[in-house]
Design a protein around this motif. Structure first.
Motif, mmCIF file in Angstrom:
data_model
loop_
_atom_site.group_PDB
_atom_site.id
_atom_site.type_symbol
_atom_site.label_atom_id
_atom_site.label_comp_id
_atom_site.label_asym_id
_atom_site.label_seq_id
_atom_site.Cartn_x
_atom_site.Cartn_y
_atom_site.Cartn_z
ATOM 1 N N GLU A 22 -1.173 15.572 -31.835
ATOM 2 C CA GLU A 22 -1.698 14.221 -31.610
ATOM 3 C C GLU A 22 -0.768 13.165 -32.200
ATOM 4 O O GLU A 22 -0.494 12.138 -31.563
ATOM 5 C CB GLU A 22 -3.089 14.073 -32.250
ATOM 6 C CG GLU A 22 -4.192 14.857 -31.584
ATOM 7 C CD GLU A 22 -5.536 14.634 -32.241
ATOM 8 O OE1 GLU A 22 -6.501 15.293 -31.862
ATOM 9 O OE2 GLU A 22 -5.616 13.775 -33.173
ATOM 10 N N LEU A 69 -5.038 17.601 -42.698
ATOM 11 C CA LEU A 69 -4.919 17.515 -41.249
ATOM 12 C C LEU A 69 -3.533 17.950 -40.777
ATOM 13 O O LEU A 69 -3.393 18.600 -39.737
ATOM 14 C CB LEU A 69 -5.214 16.090 -40.783
ATOM 15 C CG LEU A 69 -6.682 15.655 -40.830
ATOM 16 C CD1 LEU A 69 -6.814 14.161 -40.533
ATOM 17 C CD2 LEU A 69 -7.514 16.471 -39.840
ATOM 18 N N ARG A 103 -12.911 9.983 -37.925
ATOM 19 C CA ARG A 103 -13.172 10.176 -39.350
ATOM 20 C C ARG A 103 -13.646 8.880 -39.986
ATOM 21 O O ARG A 103 -13.193 7.785 -39.635
ATOM 22 C CB ARG A 103 -11.909 10.669 -40.074
ATOM 23 C CG ARG A 103 -11.417 12.021 -39.616
ATOM 24 C CD ARG A 103 -10.208 12.452 -40.430
ATOM 25 N NE ARG A 103 -10.564 12.726 -41.804
ATOM 26 C CZ ARG A 103 -10.948 13.910 -42.278
ATOM 27 N NH1 ARG A 103 -11.027 14.948 -41.454
ATOM 28 N NH2 ARG A 103 -11.232 14.076 -43.547
ATOM 29 N N THR A 117 -4.889 8.402 -34.043
ATOM 30 C CA THR A 117 -5.099 9.540 -33.139
ATOM 31 C C THR A 117 -6.596 9.726 -32.944
ATOM 32 O O THR A 117 -7.405 9.193 -33.721
ATOM 33 C CB THR A 117 -4.511 10.837 -33.729
ATOM 34 O OG1 THR A 117 -5.339 11.272 -34.812
ATOM 35 C CG2 THR A 117 -3.082 10.629 -34.223
ATOM 36 N N ASP A 174 -2.834 21.244 -34.030
ATOM 37 C CA ASP A 174 -3.411 20.313 -33.046
ATOM 38 C C ASP A 174 -3.268 18.866 -33.509
ATOM 39 O O ASP A 174 -3.002 17.972 -32.690
ATOM 40 C CB ASP A 174 -4.884 20.647 -32.807
ATOM 41 C CG ASP A 174 -5.066 21.957 -32.060
ATOM 42 O OD1 ASP A 174 -4.056 22.461 -31.498
ATOM 43 O OD2 ASP A 174 -6.194 22.476 -32.042
ATOM 44 N N PHE A 175 -3.461 18.634 -34.801
ATOM 45 C CA PHE A 175 -3.324 17.258 -35.297
ATOM 46 C C PHE A 175 -1.876 16.807 -35.219
ATOM 47 O O PHE A 175 -1.589 15.666 -34.849
ATOM 48 C CB PHE A 175 -3.836 17.159 -36.731
ATOM 49 C CG PHE A 175 -3.699 15.779 -37.318
ATOM 50 C CD1 PHE A 175 -4.513 14.736 -36.899
ATOM 51 C CD2 PHE A 175 -2.717 15.507 -38.265
ATOM 52 C CE1 PHE A 175 -4.370 13.460 -37.425
ATOM 53 C CE2 PHE A 175 -2.567 14.238 -38.789
ATOM 54 C CZ PHE A 175 -3.401 13.212 -38.372
ATOM 55 N N THR A 208 -8.407 12.240 -33.639
ATOM 56 C CA THR A 208 -8.979 12.857 -34.837
ATOM 57 C C THR A 208 -9.207 11.833 -35.930
ATOM 58 O O THR A 208 -10.272 11.817 -36.580
ATOM 59 C CB THR A 208 -8.053 13.975 -35.353
ATOM 60 O OG1 THR A 208 -7.961 14.998 -34.366
ATOM 61 C CG2 THR A 208 -8.586 14.579 -36.644
ATOM 62 N N GLN A 251 -2.683 21.401 -39.666
ATOM 63 C CA GLN A 251 -3.220 21.851 -38.382
ATOM 64 C C GLN A 251 -2.275 21.475 -37.242
ATOM 65 O O GLN A 251 -1.904 20.310 -37.086
ATOM 66 C CB GLN A 251 -4.596 21.240 -38.144
ATOM 67 C CG GLN A 251 -5.603 21.529 -39.249
ATOM 68 C CD GLN A 251 -6.892 20.737 -39.081
ATOM 69 O OE1 GLN A 251 -7.191 20.239 -37.996
ATOM 70 N NE2 GLN A 251 -7.656 20.623 -40.163
#
Length: 539
Positions: free
Chosen positions: A318, A309, A298, A292, A314-315, A294, A312
């Motif tokens: 994804e 993650l 990293r 993804t 939003d993650f 994100t 969250q």
């Protein structure tokens, strides 16, 4: 654990799908399984001469991971190949043994020592913060007793699968006949902790634990009627009694197809290896590795970072977008056990809503996120009931001259930083985890002792026969059956069955028996901790 992703013939590099054409993929994964077992045995022969002290403790952890959590001995394929290890000739280690810990002298007790409390002290002092110690603390604190749990570090919850294994006897007629297998174990072994606890109390302990988890929003589902059959991170079958709701959609009795999901640069879960092994066993499984935005940003992708993650939204969006093209009707999707710490059930439900498929977790290599969830849940239960949990506090000794009165212990000593501290109490519960937890220490010359109270060790084999010549030996290693012998109240006893201290109890993996091998580690810890914590007296 990383070998599965490099197996030729198992995956298509563009789609990431498992090769179901038959021949090559199946032969390849079976070769990988055999190579893994060959490797474990090759390493074992080099370890045998030095298996004492910390190295023996590490080896017990290896058993917990490879035999219990991953179940590599039951992966498809033969036990070994023509390249299998040939054991070295037995040799005697010349390494000098470390001295055993000594009780504090009177002079030492006068230096830099601070007593925690005066008078009669705490109601209950629990030494060890694994599942057994935390369960005892939860029960004692819930009864209004002044309760303190002290430990030098967290227990095996952080290494295991995060489930409650009660029993999985190898060769049992039916994996669903759990209650009958427990009754048979009790009849054949009257000194087993389950025999002293009794089936009714075992069931009561499990129900109380399930009620606690339900109230905390982390349901643990199952019963003594049958085990779940869940996949491991290697694609083996893992029987367990209680499993978190985040895992049970992966039960292998269901015929619904699976899609196992891994993440690029996350090297603790290789979905194609697991899926290929499931396919060989007739289970419809596919695999894919995704990334993804994100994750691409990293520098490091590990189990703990993935867990945070997944807390969250939003993650999770994804991840769902990356998996959605691979979804189909009636599919169930398996993730490594990283679906968050704060609200894993909410994360599971969110993913299911986005994907239109059932979602489940698969536990794997430490650190164990499901284990951390249980640990955090138990610590919070103790604190909510008014108890305390202190980490980084190593109990080192008692002095029989001043810390024992009328066959009752009055205090234990701990050492942290630059000072020693006396912890006084009315009752003491020992939950230091045996060899695995460091509660039992061994030396190269065959000396073995319990490190705090110097309690006698039962089931102790001769020093030359501690270990078998195979790591994956079906009967396990005799040294790991050694532990503390107790009566029906879990009071430590000597060889004549006499109580050693009137206010001391021993629970969990410290007891004599190979609970890792018989898959009763958490069941023994939970039930013995429950019984003692519920029954310990305030006076």
């Amino acid at each position: 654990s990383g070998g599965g992703d490099r197996v030729s013939g198992i995956r298509d590099q563009e789609t990431g799908s498992v090769d179901r054409a038959g021949g090559d993929g199946r032969r390849s994964v079976i070769k990988t399984n055999v190579a893994l077992r060959d490797f474990l045995e090759e390493r074992w022969k080099g370890l045998l001469p030095v298996l004492w002290g910390k190295q023996l403790q590490q080896e017990r952890l290896n058993e917990l991971i490879y035999i219990n959590v991953l179940n590599v001995e039951n992966l498809p394929g033969p036990a070994s190949s023509r390249l299998a290890a040939e054991a070295y000739a037995a040799t005697e280690s010349l390494t000098p043994s470390p001295p055993p810990p000594l009780p504090l002298s009177r002079r030492e007790r006068g230096r830099g020592v601070t007593a925690r409390s005066g008078g009669r002290g705490e109601g209950v002092i629990i030494i060890g913060a694994g599942l057994a110690g935390l369960t005892a603390g939860w029960q004692a604190a819930s009864r209004g007793l002044d309760t303190k749990v002290i430990a030098k570090g967290w227990g095996a919850t952080h290494w295991g699968a995060g489930c409650i294994d009660v029993l999985a006897t190898k060769g049992a007629d039916s994996p669903s006949a759990l209650r009958e297998n427990i009754e048979k174990l009790i009849a054949e072994n009257p000194h087993h902790p389950y025999a002293m606890i009794g089936l009714d109390k075992l069931a009561e302990a499990l129900r109380s634990f399930q009620d606690l988890c339900q109230a905390a929003g982390y349901p643990m589902l199952g019963s003594l009627e049958r085990n779940w059959l869940l996949p491991t991170a290697t694609g083996a079958t893992r029987p367990t009694c209680l499993a978190p709701k985040t895992m049970i959609a992966g039960d292998l009795r269901s015929s619904a197809p699976m899609l196992l999901v891994g993440f690029k640069r996350h090297h603790d879960f290789f979905p194609h290896f697991a899926a290929a092994n499931l396919e060989v066993q007739g289970i419809n499984a596919d695999a894919v590795i995704v990334s993804t935005p994100t994750l691409q940003a990293r520098r490091r992708v590990d189990t703990i970072s993935l867990t945070h993650l997944f807390d969250q939204s939003d993650f999770r969006a994804e991840v769902a977008a990356a998996i959605k093209p691979h979804c189909k009707k009636n599919l169930r999707i398996g993730f490594p056990a990283v679906l968050g710490l704060r609200n894993p059930l909410g994360a599971k439900q969110d993913l299911e809503s986005r994907l239109g498929c059932k979602v489940f977790e698969i536990p794997g290599l430490p650190p164990s996120v499901p284990g951390k969830r249980l640990h955090n849940l138990m610590v919070k239960a103790i604190q909510n009931a008014g108890g305390r949990v202190e980490n980084g506090t190593e109990v080192i000794a008692i002095s029989k001259e001043q810390e024992v009165e009328h066959e009752r212990i009055t205090a234990v000593w701990s050492q942290a930083a630059a000072r020693r501290v006396a912890h006084t109490g009315r009752n003491f519960i020992l939950a230091t985890g045996g060899i695995l937890g460091g509660g039992i220490h061994t030396t190269h010359n065959g000396h073995i002792h319990e490190v705090i109270f110097d309690l006698p060790i039962a089931n102790l084999p001769e020093s030359g026969s501690w270990m078998r010549r195979q790591f994956l030996h079906p009967r396990g290693h005799p040294i790991f059956r050694a532990g503390i012998s107790v009566n029906e109240k879990f009071e430590p006893t000597n060889a004549d069955g006499q109580i050693i201290y009137k206010n001391l109890f021993a629970i969990g993996n410290l007891l004599d028996g190979d609970f890792v091998r018989e898959r009763s580690l958490e069941g023994t810890a939970l039930a013995s901790g429950y019984l003692v914590g519920k029954g310990v007296n305030a006076a």
